[in-house]
Design an enzyme around this catalytic site. Structure first.
Site, PDB file in Angstrom:
ATOM      1  N   HIS A  33       0.853   4.749   1.026  1.00 17.56           N
ATOM      2  CA  HIS A  33       0.016   5.427   2.023  1.00 17.56           C
ATOM      3  C   HIS A  33       0.771   6.642   2.553  1.00 17.56           C
ATOM      4  O   HIS A  33       1.953   6.560   2.864  1.00 17.56           O
ATOM      5  CB  HIS A  33      -0.275   4.427   3.157  1.00 17.56           C
ATOM      6  CG  HIS A  33      -1.331   4.887   4.133  1.00 17.56           C
ATOM      7  ND1 HIS A  33      -1.147   5.955   4.976  1.00 17.56           N
ATOM      8  CD2 HIS A  33      -2.570   4.398   4.392  1.00 17.56           C
ATOM      9  CE1 HIS A  33      -2.243   6.108   5.715  1.00 17.56           C
ATOM     10  NE2 HIS A  33      -3.127   5.186   5.380  1.00 17.56           N
ATOM     11  N   GLU A  49     -12.891   4.003   1.472  1.00 20.14           N
ATOM     12  CA  GLU A  49     -12.275   3.776   2.773  1.00 20.14           C
ATOM     13  C   GLU A  49     -12.474   5.024   3.613  1.00 20.14           C
ATOM     14  O   GLU A  49     -11.644   5.931   3.626  1.00 20.14           O
ATOM     15  CB  GLU A  49     -10.785   3.436   2.591  1.00 20.14           C
ATOM     16  CG  GLU A  49     -10.245   2.663   3.770  1.00 20.14           C
ATOM     17  CD  GLU A  49      -8.748   2.456   3.716  1.00 20.14           C
ATOM     18  OE1 GLU A  49      -8.319   1.300   3.820  1.00 20.14           O
ATOM     19  OE2 GLU A  49      -8.004   3.448   3.590  1.00 20.14           O
ATOM     20  N   ASP A  71      -3.482   4.385  -1.831  1.00 19.53           N
ATOM     21  CA  ASP A  71      -4.447   4.937  -0.883  1.00 19.53           C
ATOM     22  C   ASP A  71      -4.578   6.421  -1.213  1.00 19.53           C
ATOM     23  O   ASP A  71      -3.578   7.160  -1.208  1.00 19.53           O
ATOM     24  CB  ASP A  71      -3.927   4.725   0.543  1.00 19.53           C
ATOM     25  CG  ASP A  71      -4.834   5.340   1.593  1.00 19.53           C
ATOM     26  OD1 ASP A  71      -5.357   4.584   2.426  1.00 19.53           O
ATOM     27  OD2 ASP A  71      -5.002   6.587   1.596  1.00 19.53           O
ATOM     28  N   GLU A 128       0.839  -1.205   0.000  1.00 19.79           N
ATOM     29  CA  GLU A 128       0.000   0.000   0.000  1.00 19.79           C
ATOM     30  C   GLU A 128       0.871   1.251   0.000  1.00 19.79           C
ATOM     31  O   GLU A 128       1.750   1.395   0.850  1.00 19.79           O
ATOM     32  CB  GLU A 128      -0.894  -0.034   1.246  1.00 19.79           C
ATOM     33  CG  GLU A 128      -1.817   1.149   1.386  1.00 19.79           C
ATOM     34  CD  GLU A 128      -2.785   0.964   2.562  1.00 19.79           C
ATOM     35  OE1 GLU A 128      -2.828  -0.154   3.139  1.00 19.79           O
ATOM     36  OE2 GLU A 128      -3.478   1.933   2.900  1.00 19.79           O
TER      37      GLU A 128
END
Lengths: 433, 433
Positions: free
Chosen positions: B290, B402, B320, B288
């Site tokens: 992030h 999310e 993300d 990910e």
């Protein structure tokens, strides 16, 4: 379901071993957004009423296994899942006193994927929670139960039937009261699987079905009233369903025709037609004496006359303790418009001597209440006097919690625990009047 | 479970027939403490954005049957149970616009056991709720999903897995993302019955499992780090479990060793040892990207180098969208102490050109967001630019909501609906950049 706050109300209690009371325990919900290995749980500091209990001294129970903090840190095969509580056991010889305590908790979790510069992962929570004392064991003839009405608003939104039963058992009550049209999915024809589950859960939580609330909606249609025969049919339906679920009384609430709750006149012929059925099923039919109708009143007298006339021992009174209310209640009642305060929320303050007079005809007591404060003082209902009157009379039966205060989430659960702590605490002190 | 407020967010939508959009519908929870016969339901006045829709004009659906108010008043065999919603259909040709609406409802119930002097039984509720427009049908290659992370705090306290799936389906998304250690009861060994239920519910709600979030907690123990072999074993465990549940990618979050989220060095040997397994299972392993790690950064570059070196097509990036954040976020994050604002909540504002550069290596996008206001403006994430960049590149894949803002009850559910309304509304307008 778990309770939303990290600190769960259910499960808060003192702990004992052979030597006596050793401390207390708390159930916690995992405050993180993921489940974690037990080794990542770094303890929880607990403060109760200002007294600190540091995390090093506690024991954790996860997935049925108990660990010291050092053991938990080294553990390899236990987890704190999002859908499971952790039990925190805290040493405190003598335990906590019965009643309401202020609890603060700081849960420490290690999160390897968050850099240390972000600071430690500490999740803080604070609440009040109630220690319900054990029954004192005195053979007083009273049995404690809870009506699911107490959980209105929470049931079906944050609480399943099983949660309600777990809550009731957790506070040491053994009776469960329900609303037929309300708590039975698929009413009046519940699925056989649901009935099996009901009985299985009663067993699991050690609960006895007590009273089944029903209604005879005499003004069900706008153009005509129910006939006596239609009323009878509704009573029969609920009597049979109550029997199937193991209840021993039903409270049929008939439509009323006056402000003082005079029931619709079909009540007498309708009830009379099911008295034999009630006797056969051994279910007591209990009209409810509910504020603003006092005990000395033609409505109550009509019920007593009916008992006298029919000679039935399957028709008795149900007392709602709201009639003993000593102060007005101004909150918690939705649905009323155009009135500052509905009549049934004014203090009726029925004298204890009136209760004593009718107790021989009373089968069941709904322990109605609205608010119990942090010192276990009920702001409206005189429990000391009520318990003393019941003990003096040697009355035997169920006292079934009926919380009717504000419907904020979780408040009913908290208040019912307070009421049971109060009743148990009074039990020893409420000597016969 | 039902939503606690009377007006349910789920189910609020426009209604259509052969002639087009005819109006809208609302789901309501019974506001009374008991279930009632349909004949006692006396309608509900509805006001949307100040426009009144009187109760006489509405249609009610109870227990699968639809009634006008007059039909409901005369009904004999339908009920509004406490555990069932009523659906209110309101005529309004053309329907309501996509986005957030202010809704007020006054539910009228007749209660024959309450004297008329107490006033009518009217239960009032007000809220905002979101109309999510239908997909515009443009073949743009994007598919919409939701991560259960969005419902943190609500799941297991007021929302079951089934509720989450019903919510996701209700807003028109077709993908579901989960946290393995978080949303799988009994992880890592779920009960076979649970696995059956999972697949049955996917079918029922028409959902496709997308990404499975996993962790490799390299600092699981305090005295030593995980070895590469232990990391491999954790990856294998989650890969196999993800496959069993139908997922097509996993995101393993390794422990980090720097403030910029450099993963622990075991990541490379651990992942390398499961690449063949991932290919065999056809599951893409997605590290990910992030915040605070941008795209142009040694961490991201190391992942790209790994792809290059191994030649694997089962190792790709997960983006993300927090990395595109344009304004700081100061709420909604528990567990951080000693820092005003963790680094990952500062606006990193990664340029769209960087996204375009790596898109060929991007398998999955977590549509991270924090707050979308009543006008469908996202306060932090530039969705117009992101969607335009994806369309220009012709990127195909999942955009998985999310929500990571404040964890007030029900807020995640509401915000996810807003995000989908926003994304769908932009879909038509976000022409290729």
């Amino acid at each position: 379901m778990l309770e939303r706050p990290i600190i769960q109300q259910r499960g808060f209690c003192n702990t004992t071993d052979d030597t006596g009371v050793t401390g207390f325990r708390l159930l916690l919900r995992n405050p993180n957004y993921r489940g974690v290995a037990g080794s990542l749980v770094d303890g929880a500091d607990v403060i109760v009423d200002g007294h600190p209990f540091p995390r090093e001294a506690q024991r954790w129970t996860l997935q049925g296994r108990t660990f010291t903090l050092d053991e938990l840190r080294a553990s390899t095969d236990v987890r704190w899942q999002l859908d499971e509580t952790a039990t925190l056991a805290v040493d405190h010889p003598g335990g906590l006193s019965a009643g309401v305590h202020r609890i603060e908790v700081a849960v420490h979790l290690r999160r390897p994927y968050i850099p240390e510069v972000a600071g430690p992962s500490v999740f803080r929570a604070a609440t009040t929670a109630t220690i319900v004392p054990d029954d004192d064991g005195t053979p007083h003839g009273l049995r404690y139960g809870v009506s699911l009405y107490s959980y209105s608003g929470d049931l079906y939104t944050s609480m399943t039937l099983q949660d309600a039963m777990a809550d009731i058992a957790d506070l040491g009550a053994t009776g469960i009261e329900i609303l037929g049209e309300g708590n039975i999915p698929g009413y009046p024809h519940p699925d056989p699987d649901w009935i099996d589950t009901w009985h299985r859960l009663l067993d699991r939580y050690g609960l006895t079905p007590t009273n089944y609330g029903s209604w005879v909606d005499t003004a069900m249609w706008r153009d005509r009233d129910l006939t006596a025969e239609e009323g009878r049919a509704q009573l029969e339906r609920d009597l049979r369903l109550a029997k199937l679920l193991g209840f021993t009384s039903i409270r049929p609430k008939f439509g009323v025709v006056t402000p003082e709750l005079d029931p619709h006149p079909v009540w007498q012929p309708a009830v009379e037609r099911v008295l034999d059925l009630a006797a056969g099923l051994d279910i007591v039919i209990c009209p409810e004496i509910h504020s603003p109708t006092p005990i000395r009143h033609p409505v109550t007298q009509a019920y007593l006359d009916f008992i006298d006339r029919t000679g039935s021992d399957h028709f008795k009174l149900l007392i709602d303790t709201g009639i003993f209310q000593t102060a007005p209640v101004d909150d918690g009642h939705e649905g009323f418009e155009g009135k500052k305060r509905p009549a049934f929320l004014e203090p009726l303050a029925v004298p204890m001597s009136d209760l004593a007079d009718v107790l021989p005809h009373v089968h069941f007591i709904q322990a109605k209440f609205f608010e119990i404060d942090d010192r276990l003082t009920d702001l409206h209902i005189p429990w000391h006097d009520i318990l003393a009157t019941l003990r003096t009379a040697g009355w035997q039966g169920w006292l079934s919690s009926e919380y009717e205060g504000r419907r904020e989430p979780y408040r009913g659960r908290d208040q019912v625990r307070r009421q049971h702590a109060l009743l148990r605490s009074l039990n020893g002190s409420a000597a016969p009047a």
